[in-house]
Design an enzyme around this catalytic site. Structure first.
Site, PDB file in Angstrom:
ATOM      1  N   TYR A 199      39.834   4.651  12.447  1.00 21.15           N
ATOM      2  CA  TYR A 199      40.236   5.787  11.774  1.00 21.15           C
ATOM      3  C   TYR A 199      41.073   6.705  12.701  1.00 21.15           C
ATOM      4  CZ  TYR A 199      36.234   7.406  14.912  1.00 21.15           C
ATOM      5  OH  TYR A 199      35.331   7.665  16.053  1.00 21.15           O
ATOM      6  N   SER A 244      34.682  16.598  20.246  1.00 21.42           N
ATOM      7  CA  SER A 244      34.730  15.956  18.784  1.00 21.42           C
ATOM      8  C   SER A 244      34.266  17.386  17.922  1.00 21.42           C
ATOM      9  CB  SER A 244      33.935  15.135  18.369  1.00 21.42           C
ATOM     10  OG  SER A 244      34.458  13.679  19.394  1.00 21.42           O
TER      11      SER A 244
HETATM   12  O1  76R Z   1      39.810   5.403  28.806  1.00 22.81           O
HETATM   13  C1  76R Z   1      38.798   5.596  29.452  1.00 22.81           C
HETATM   14  O2  76R Z   1      37.789   4.918  29.249  1.00 22.81           O
HETATM   15  C2  76R Z   1      38.667   6.862  30.217  1.00 22.81           C
HETATM   16  C3  76R Z   1      37.877   8.073  29.424  1.00 22.81           C
HETATM   17  C4  76R Z   1      38.080   8.088  28.124  1.00 22.81           C
HETATM   18  C5  76R Z   1      39.495   8.767  27.542  1.00 22.81           C
HETATM   19  C6  76R Z   1      40.465   9.509  28.348  1.00 22.81           C
HETATM   20  C7  76R Z   1      37.601   7.856  26.719  1.00 22.81           C
HETATM   21  C8  76R Z   1      36.223   7.012  26.977  1.00 22.81           C
HETATM   22  N1  76R Z   1      38.107   8.077  25.770  1.00 22.81           N
HETATM   23  C9  76R Z   1      39.295   8.902  26.028  1.00 22.81           C
HETATM   24  C10 76R Z   1      40.290   9.315  25.198  1.00 22.81           C
HETATM   25 MN1  76R Z   1      37.633   8.009  24.014  1.00 22.81          MN
HETATM   26  N2  76R Z   1      36.857   7.816  21.778  1.00 22.81           N
HETATM   27  C11 76R Z   1      37.199   8.572  20.865  1.00 22.81           C
HETATM   28  C12 76R Z   1      36.322   8.427  19.827  1.00 22.81           C
HETATM   29  O3  76R Z   1      34.408   9.697  16.638  1.00 22.81           O
HETATM   30  C13 76R Z   1      34.927  10.781  17.588  1.00 22.81           C
HETATM   31  O4  76R Z   1      34.222  11.648  17.830  1.00 22.81           O
HETATM   32  C14 76R Z   1      36.125  10.467  18.566  1.00 22.81           C
HETATM   33  C15 76R Z   1      36.837   9.018  18.338  1.00 22.81           C
HETATM   34  C16 76R Z   1      35.269   7.603  20.188  1.00 22.81           C
HETATM   35  C17 76R Z   1      34.398   7.118  19.450  1.00 22.81           C
HETATM   36  C18 76R Z   1      35.723   7.328  21.494  1.00 22.81           C
HETATM   37  C19 76R Z   1      34.833   6.269  22.306  1.00 22.81           C
HETATM   38  N3  76R Z   1      39.143   8.969  23.281  1.00 22.81           N
HETATM   39  C20 76R Z   1      40.321   9.478  23.934  1.00 22.81           C
HETATM   40  C21 76R Z   1      41.215   9.883  23.121  1.00 22.81           C
HETATM   41  C22 76R Z   1      42.469  10.381  23.372  1.00 22.81           C
HETATM   42  C23 76R Z   1      42.368  11.784  23.730  1.00 22.81           C
HETATM   43  C24 76R Z   1      43.636  12.741  24.585  1.00 22.81           C
HETATM   44  O5  76R Z   1      44.270  12.099  25.278  1.00 22.81           O
HETATM   45  O6  76R Z   1      43.638  13.994  24.316  1.00 22.81           O
HETATM   46  C25 76R Z   1      40.806   9.907  21.773  1.00 22.81           C
HETATM   47  C26 76R Z   1      41.262  10.635  20.520  1.00 22.81           C
HETATM   48  C27 76R Z   1      39.581   9.412  21.869  1.00 22.81           C
HETATM   49  C28 76R Z   1      38.488   9.241  20.924  1.00 22.81           C
HETATM   50  N4  76R Z   1      35.596   6.962  24.466  1.00 22.81           N
HETATM   51  C29 76R Z   1      35.778   6.535  25.930  1.00 22.81           C
HETATM   52  C30 76R Z   1      34.945   6.311  23.648  1.00 22.81           C
HETATM   53  C31 76R Z   1      34.228   5.403  24.583  1.00 22.81           C
HETATM   54  C32 76R Z   1      33.442   4.473  23.967  1.00 22.81           C
HETATM   55  C33 76R Z   1      34.684   5.532  25.882  1.00 22.81           C
HETATM   56  C34 76R Z   1      34.111   4.710  27.123  1.00 22.81           C
HETATM   57  C35 76R Z   1      35.080   3.812  27.450  1.00 22.81           C
HETATM   58  C36 76R Z   1      34.379   2.910  28.590  1.00 22.81           C
HETATM   59  O7  76R Z   1      34.608   3.399  29.747  1.00 22.81           O
HETATM   60  O8  76R Z   1      34.288   1.636  28.420  1.00 22.81           O
END
Ligand code: 76R
Length: 283
Positions: A179, A257
């Protein structure tokens, strides 16, 4: 099909359009026009499937290129592709070939998304990690052997992390959720008018929730500001749809979110080998 002229991915006289870091990512979702398909003879159908099979092999043999094949879980779309490749010229040529691969008007595009893999703005720098964690929290003395070892470990971890963010190797986990998403810019809820330290603090909360899904959810975050309607493509890989529902639900309560995110349409697909996919799609 055999009489469709195949565009060459990127002839050598066209300059490569690769981002200075990362890869281009195209999400492509199609519906199948079964009425058009039914007009083909058995031999034409066979040739069409051979054509797509050969194209998939050719794309997958292209350096630094991945192609995921998806059976989509509702009539929103039947067939999905996720193409990762450095050069936008190559991505573009393959996309045109994919669209025509089963013959004109058989694959009708219903949604598509262009984005680029990106590093995170919020991961700590070497200097921040040394000052805040190694010296501040762990009480290590700067320059001591323990400090140097811990800093080397940090460097190794970050090198792996950055490599995966920019050049991910996507596993064959069966569930794919895609999405698009933007950060809100309205009234008091304007993500872009928050100071960096505040955004970083909020993103730490987001990452803490995300990490509790380690091994169950893998995220591929690709940036699309200036490239497509939303600001990011969110691609989640999972082994169980339960985990997709659980993480998206749990993140709705997380401030990043709850307060700052706007979402587009959701697409759920299953990664399948091409021969199984043909049978699934009744082709
Ligand atoms: O990359 C990393 O693991 C470091 C921490 C991290 C960042 C910087 C991280 C972890 N995310 C990051 C950035 Mn994410 N993420 C989403 C969604 O549905 C929703 O509400 C949001 C959709 C999910 C489900 C998700 C999952 N993340 C981002 C960004 C960029 C934002 C910016 O730069 O301003 C978005 C749009 C975004 C959205 N996030 C994690 C996850 C998961 C599962 C992790 C843990 C990853 C891991 O450590 O294995």
């Amino acid at each position: 099909m055999s009489d469709t002229p195949a565009p060459v991915p990127n002839p050598s006289d066209i300059p490569v359009l690769a981002p200075r870091e990362g890869w281009h990512v195209l999400h492509l979702f199609y519906q199948i026009d079964h009425a058009q398909w039914a007009c083909l003879t058995d031999e034409e159908k066979r040739q069409a499937k051979v054509g797509l099979t050969e194209l998939v092999s050719e794309i997958r043999a292209t350096p630094d290129t991945q192609l995921l094949l998806l059976a989509m879980a509702s009539p929103k779309s039947d067939l999905g592709f996720i193409l990762l490749t450095p050069d936008l010229q190559t991505a573009n040529a393959y996309e045109k070939q994919i669209t025509l691969s089963l013959g004109p008007d058989i694959l009708n595009p219903v949604y598509s998304y262009l984005s680029i893999t990106e590093r995170s703005e919020y991961t700590p720098t070497r200097e921040e990690h040394a000052a805040e964690v190694l010296i501040g929290q762990k009480g290590l003395a700067e320059g001591s052997p323990e400090f140097e070892t811990a800093l080397k470990e940090f460097d190794t971890r970050m090198a792996h992390y950055t490599k995966f963010r920019l050049y991910p190797a996507l596993p064959d986990w069966p569930v794919i959720c895609f999405y698009p998403m933007s950060k809100r810019r309205s009234g008091n809820d304007n993500w872009y008018s928050l100071p960096f330290v505040e955004r970083r603090k909020l993103m730490e909360g987001h990452a803490r929730v995300g990490r509790t899904y380690a091994g169950r959810i893998l995220q591929m975050i690709t940036g699309s500001t200036g490239l497509d309607e939303y600001e990011w493509g969110v691609t989640l890989l999972a082994k169980d749809t339960f985990d997709v529902k659980a993480i998206v639900y749990e993140m709705r309560f997380d401030e990043v979110s709850a307060r700052y995110a706007d979402f587009g349409d959701f697409y759920i697909g299953m990664q399948l080998p091409l021969d199984v996919l043909f049978r699934r799609l009744c082709l």
